[in-house]
Design a protein around this motif. Structure first.
Motif, PDB file in Angstrom:
ATOM      1  N   ALA A  74     -11.161   2.456  -9.642  1.00  0.00           N
ATOM      2  CA  ALA A  74     -11.117   1.362  -9.029  1.00  0.00           C
ATOM      3  C   ALA A  74     -12.002   1.084  -7.677  1.00  0.00           C
ATOM      4  O   ALA A  74     -12.118   2.233  -7.143  1.00  0.00           O
ATOM      5  CB  ALA A  74      -9.473   1.092  -8.574  1.00  0.00           C
ATOM      6  N   ASP A  75     -12.435   0.055  -7.496  1.00  0.00           N
ATOM      7  CA  ASP A  75     -13.302  -0.310  -6.247  1.00  0.00           C
ATOM      8  C   ASP A  75     -12.327  -0.979  -5.293  1.00  0.00           C
ATOM      9  O   ASP A  75     -12.452  -0.751  -4.065  1.00  0.00           O
ATOM     10  CB  ASP A  75     -14.260  -1.503  -6.815  1.00  0.00           C
ATOM     11  CG  ASP A  75     -15.172  -1.067  -7.851  1.00  0.00           C
ATOM     12  OD1 ASP A  75     -16.045  -0.060  -7.557  1.00  0.00           O
ATOM     13  OD2 ASP A  75     -15.188  -1.554  -9.019  1.00  0.00           O
ATOM     14  N   TRP A  76     -11.100  -1.716  -5.822  1.00  0.00           N
ATOM     15  CA  TRP A  76     -10.277  -2.363  -4.957  1.00  0.00           C
ATOM     16  C   TRP A  76      -8.829  -1.899  -5.276  1.00  0.00           C
ATOM     17  O   TRP A  76      -8.442  -1.770  -6.503  1.00  0.00           O
ATOM     18  CB  TRP A  76     -10.344  -3.761  -4.629  1.00  0.00           C
ATOM     19  CG  TRP A  76     -11.338  -4.069  -3.988  1.00  0.00           C
ATOM     20  CD1 TRP A  76     -12.983  -4.265  -4.108  1.00  0.00           C
ATOM     21  CD2 TRP A  76     -11.626  -4.708  -2.676  1.00  0.00           C
ATOM     22  NE1 TRP A  76     -13.639  -4.720  -3.404  1.00  0.00           N
ATOM     23  CE2 TRP A  76     -12.728  -5.011  -2.370  1.00  0.00           C
ATOM     24  CE3 TRP A  76     -10.292  -4.695  -1.665  1.00  0.00           C
ATOM     25  CZ2 TRP A  76     -13.315  -5.479  -1.028  1.00  0.00           C
ATOM     26  CZ3 TRP A  76     -10.875  -5.500  -0.359  1.00  0.00           C
ATOM     27  CH2 TRP A  76     -12.338  -5.741  -0.065  1.00  0.00           C
ATOM     28  N   ILE A  77      -7.655  -2.114  -4.293  1.00  0.00           N
ATOM     29  CA  ILE A  77      -6.253  -1.870  -4.947  1.00  0.00           C
ATOM     30  C   ILE A  77      -5.695  -2.819  -4.046  1.00  0.00           C
ATOM     31  O   ILE A  77      -5.837  -3.472  -2.830  1.00  0.00           O
ATOM     32  CB  ILE A  77      -5.673  -0.540  -4.256  1.00  0.00           C
ATOM     33  CG1 ILE A  77      -4.565  -0.145  -4.472  1.00  0.00           C
ATOM     34  CG2 ILE A  77      -6.157  -0.172  -2.711  1.00  0.00           C
ATOM     35  CD1 ILE A  77      -3.994   1.210  -4.056  1.00  0.00           C
ATOM     36  N   PHE A  78      -4.670  -3.615  -4.705  1.00  0.00           N
ATOM     37  CA  PHE A  78      -3.732  -4.335  -4.011  1.00  0.00           C
ATOM     38  C   PHE A  78      -2.357  -3.585  -3.802  1.00  0.00           C
ATOM     39  O   PHE A  78      -1.874  -2.894  -4.749  1.00  0.00           O
ATOM     40  CB  PHE A  78      -3.488  -5.535  -4.870  1.00  0.00           C
ATOM     41  CG  PHE A  78      -2.833  -5.505  -6.372  1.00  0.00           C
ATOM     42  CD1 PHE A  78      -1.530  -5.527  -6.319  1.00  0.00           C
ATOM     43  CD2 PHE A  78      -3.735  -5.242  -7.178  1.00  0.00           C
ATOM     44  CE1 PHE A  78      -1.030  -5.318  -7.810  1.00  0.00           C
ATOM     45  CE2 PHE A  78      -3.415  -4.989  -8.466  1.00  0.00           C
ATOM     46  CZ  PHE A  78      -2.042  -4.952  -8.901  1.00  0.00           C
ATOM     47  N   CYS A  79      -1.824  -3.843  -2.549  1.00  0.00           N
ATOM     48  CA  CYS A  79      -0.954  -2.824  -1.956  1.00  0.00           C
ATOM     49  C   CYS A  79       0.375  -3.751  -1.162  1.00  0.00           C
ATOM     50  O   CYS A  79       0.100  -4.571  -0.759  1.00  0.00           O
ATOM     51  CB  CYS A  79      -1.560  -1.857  -0.978  1.00  0.00           C
ATOM     52  SG  CYS A  79      -2.182  -0.333  -1.345  1.00  0.00           S
ATOM     53  N   LEU A  80       1.418  -3.074  -1.395  1.00  0.00           N
ATOM     54  CA  LEU A  80       2.625  -3.502  -0.695  1.00  0.00           C
ATOM     55  C   LEU A  80       2.775  -2.518   0.295  1.00  0.00           C
ATOM     56  O   LEU A  80       2.911  -1.233   0.117  1.00  0.00           O
ATOM     57  CB  LEU A  80       3.867  -3.693  -1.734  1.00  0.00           C
ATOM     58  CG  LEU A  80       3.949  -4.628  -2.523  1.00  0.00           C
ATOM     59  CD1 LEU A  80       5.059  -4.500  -3.417  1.00  0.00           C
ATOM     60  CD2 LEU A  80       3.763  -6.160  -2.153  1.00  0.00           C
ATOM     61  N   VAL A  81       2.717  -3.046   1.629  1.00  0.00           N
ATOM     62  CA  VAL A  81       3.028  -2.027   2.780  1.00  0.00           C
ATOM     63  C   VAL A  81       4.096  -2.626   3.817  1.00  0.00           C
ATOM     64  O   VAL A  81       4.352  -3.917   3.646  1.00  0.00           O
ATOM     65  CB  VAL A  81       1.617  -2.167   3.535  1.00  0.00           C
ATOM     66  CG1 VAL A  81       0.620  -1.460   2.786  1.00  0.00           C
ATOM     67  CG2 VAL A  81       1.239  -3.466   3.851  1.00  0.00           C
ATOM     68  N   ARG A  82       4.545  -1.836   4.525  1.00  0.00           N
ATOM     69  CA  ARG A  82       5.435  -2.309   5.632  1.00  0.00           C
ATOM     70  C   ARG A  82       4.981  -2.521   6.949  1.00  0.00           C
ATOM     71  O   ARG A  82       4.363  -1.836   7.607  1.00  0.00           O
ATOM     72  CB  ARG A  82       6.740  -1.003   5.663  1.00  0.00           C
ATOM     73  CG  ARG A  82       7.830  -1.576   6.249  1.00  0.00           C
ATOM     74  CD  ARG A  82       9.074  -0.672   6.008  1.00  0.00           C
ATOM     75  NE  ARG A  82       9.697  -0.737   4.845  1.00  0.00           N
ATOM     76  CZ  ARG A  82       9.970  -1.609   4.246  1.00  0.00           C
ATOM     77  NH1 ARG A  82      10.506  -2.831   4.771  1.00  0.00           N
ATOM     78  NH2 ARG A  82      10.810  -1.583   2.999  1.00  0.00           N
TER      79      ARG A  82
END
Length: 412
Positions: A168-176
């Motif tokens: 992957a070049d990018w990641i979509f993340c859930l963060v607190r």
């Protein structure tokens, strides 16, 4: 109901067939013959998706304004049926079928212009950063922190079971972003460049084996990773809302084409595999009955998807239907992989023995496997997880009970 194709639809079908014949070259077919789940290695996957993009067919579900082909539901059905019948690779969903829809719905105009064309053309590959150690099905308990520091968030924590993170070049993340708010309200949705300093990847070997020398899932570690605030999707603290929107697309990903691919794979195995009476397995009445039962279920899913996509394109919400497709589709994936393994019989054992040898740190013996048996055992092991990811099937049943049965007045 008229189930016959119109003259225009038949012409479109012929157009798709002609394109597949030209674009699905021997190199891609060879890679696909070794695939355990319908996907290729990174080079093969990018090559295939760029061919689709060049033809304008990479994202059948996208609006025309972002590069979609403006197909009718029937055209989408024809395209999926023809690519499945030809055994074509599956398009990697992380960018095109998942984060792209969130960007379209909640992203800024700058984010749309920056990310969507590159996703469409596979210039940038994506992975998903949702699950964490201890936060899988209970995703709202995730702990990876994102602390605001001026124009950046500083990320610390870990993500796990991250498919193809090494590509992957990018990641979509859930963060607190807020530890004081209740669990769902303290989560934000960020896009991070995988080349950012502080991100490290650790492979997680699995019994289904590597894809062309590389594993499928990984654990990621974030140590003081700086992500620009401009890479946040929507408002801070509303990441849970955006994640639920994305999950509708992840769970509702079209299963019909994949299931047809699996049916074709089983049919090929049965034609090559000898039966106990000295004939071919495909001629065994019991096998044909079991195959037919699964084929009927696949046809039912296919028909339901057609109706579903038609209603969505007419403006209906996806809603709980995505849970139904995830539940039925993944159970069928497992049932088909089980029948494929049974059809293969003892020819599947060398992979199992070799895989265990590698896990235990011993050199795996080289054992002959018939060409038609390639990747069948890895596929079986790989599909054990389908009833777990994107929310376990038990969770999907709870969602259906809550949002469908209860709204219909059904009581236990």
């Amino acid at each position: 109901m008229n189930l016959d194709y119109t003259t225009e639809e038949l012409a479109f079908r012929d157009e798709v067939r002609a394109w597949i014949k030209q674009a699905y070259d021997p190199e891609l077919k060879k890679l696909m013959s070794q695939s355990k789940n319908g996907y290729l290695d990174k080079a093969g996957q990018v090559k295939w998706q760029k061919k689709l993009a060049a033809r304008g067919w990479a994202a059948p579900g996208w609006p025309v304004q972002y590069g979609g082909p403006d197909w009718t539901p029937t055209q989408r059905y024809i395209f999926q049926s023809e690519t499945a019948a030809a055994g074509c690779p599956i398009v990697s969903p992380m960018g095109i079928a998942m984060v792209a829809y969130v960007i379209m719905e909640y992203g800024t105009e700058a984010q749309k212009q920056s990310f969507l064309p590159k996703i469409l053309n596979t210039d940038e590959c994506w992975c998903q950063g949702y699950s964490e150690p201890g936060s899988g099905s209970d995703l709202a308990s995730l702990q990876m922190s994102a602390v605001r520091d001026g124009d950046h968030y500083v990320l610390n924590g870990s993500k796990i079971w991250t498919t193809h993170a090494q590509w992957a070049d990018w990641i979509f993340c859930l963060v607190r972003t807020n530890r004081e708010a209740k669990a769902q309200s303290g989560i934000s949705f960020l896009l991070a460049d995988m080349r950012t300093p502080g991100i490290s990847i650790r492979p997680l070997p699995s019994l289904d084996g590597p894809i062309d020398g590389e594993q499928e899932v990984n654990q990621l570690f974030f140590e003081n990773v700086c992500v620009p605030v401009e890479n946040r999707i929507g408002e801070e603290g509303l990441g849970w809302t955006y994640a639920k929107y994305l999950l509708q697309f992840e769970r509702g990903t079209a299963y019909g084409s994949l299931l047809r691919y699996l049916l074709a794979k089983i049919r090929h195995i049965a034609r090559e595999q000898p039966a106990g009476n000295g004939g071919r397995l495909i001629d065994d009445p019991d096998f044909r009955r079991r195959y037919a039962e699964l084929a009927v279920r696949v046809e039912a899913v296919d028909a339901a998807e057609m109706r579903f996509f038609s209603s969505v394109e007419s403006g209906a919400a996806i809603g709980a239907m995505s849970s139904m497709f995830k539940l039925v589709g993944t159970e069928l994936q497992q049932a088909l992989s089980e029948l494929a393994m049974e059809a293969l019989g003892p020819d599947g054992l060398p992979f199992v023995q070799d895989s265990f040898a590698e896990v235990r740190g011993r050199e795996a013996p080289v054992r002959p496997i018939p060409d038609h048996a390639a990747a069948v055992t890895p596929l079986y092991f790989n599909y054990r997880k389908t009833s777990i990811y994107a929310g376990t099937n038990e969770i999907q049943r709870n969602l259906l009970a809550r949002h469908v049965l209860s709204s219909a007045g059904v009581r236990g």
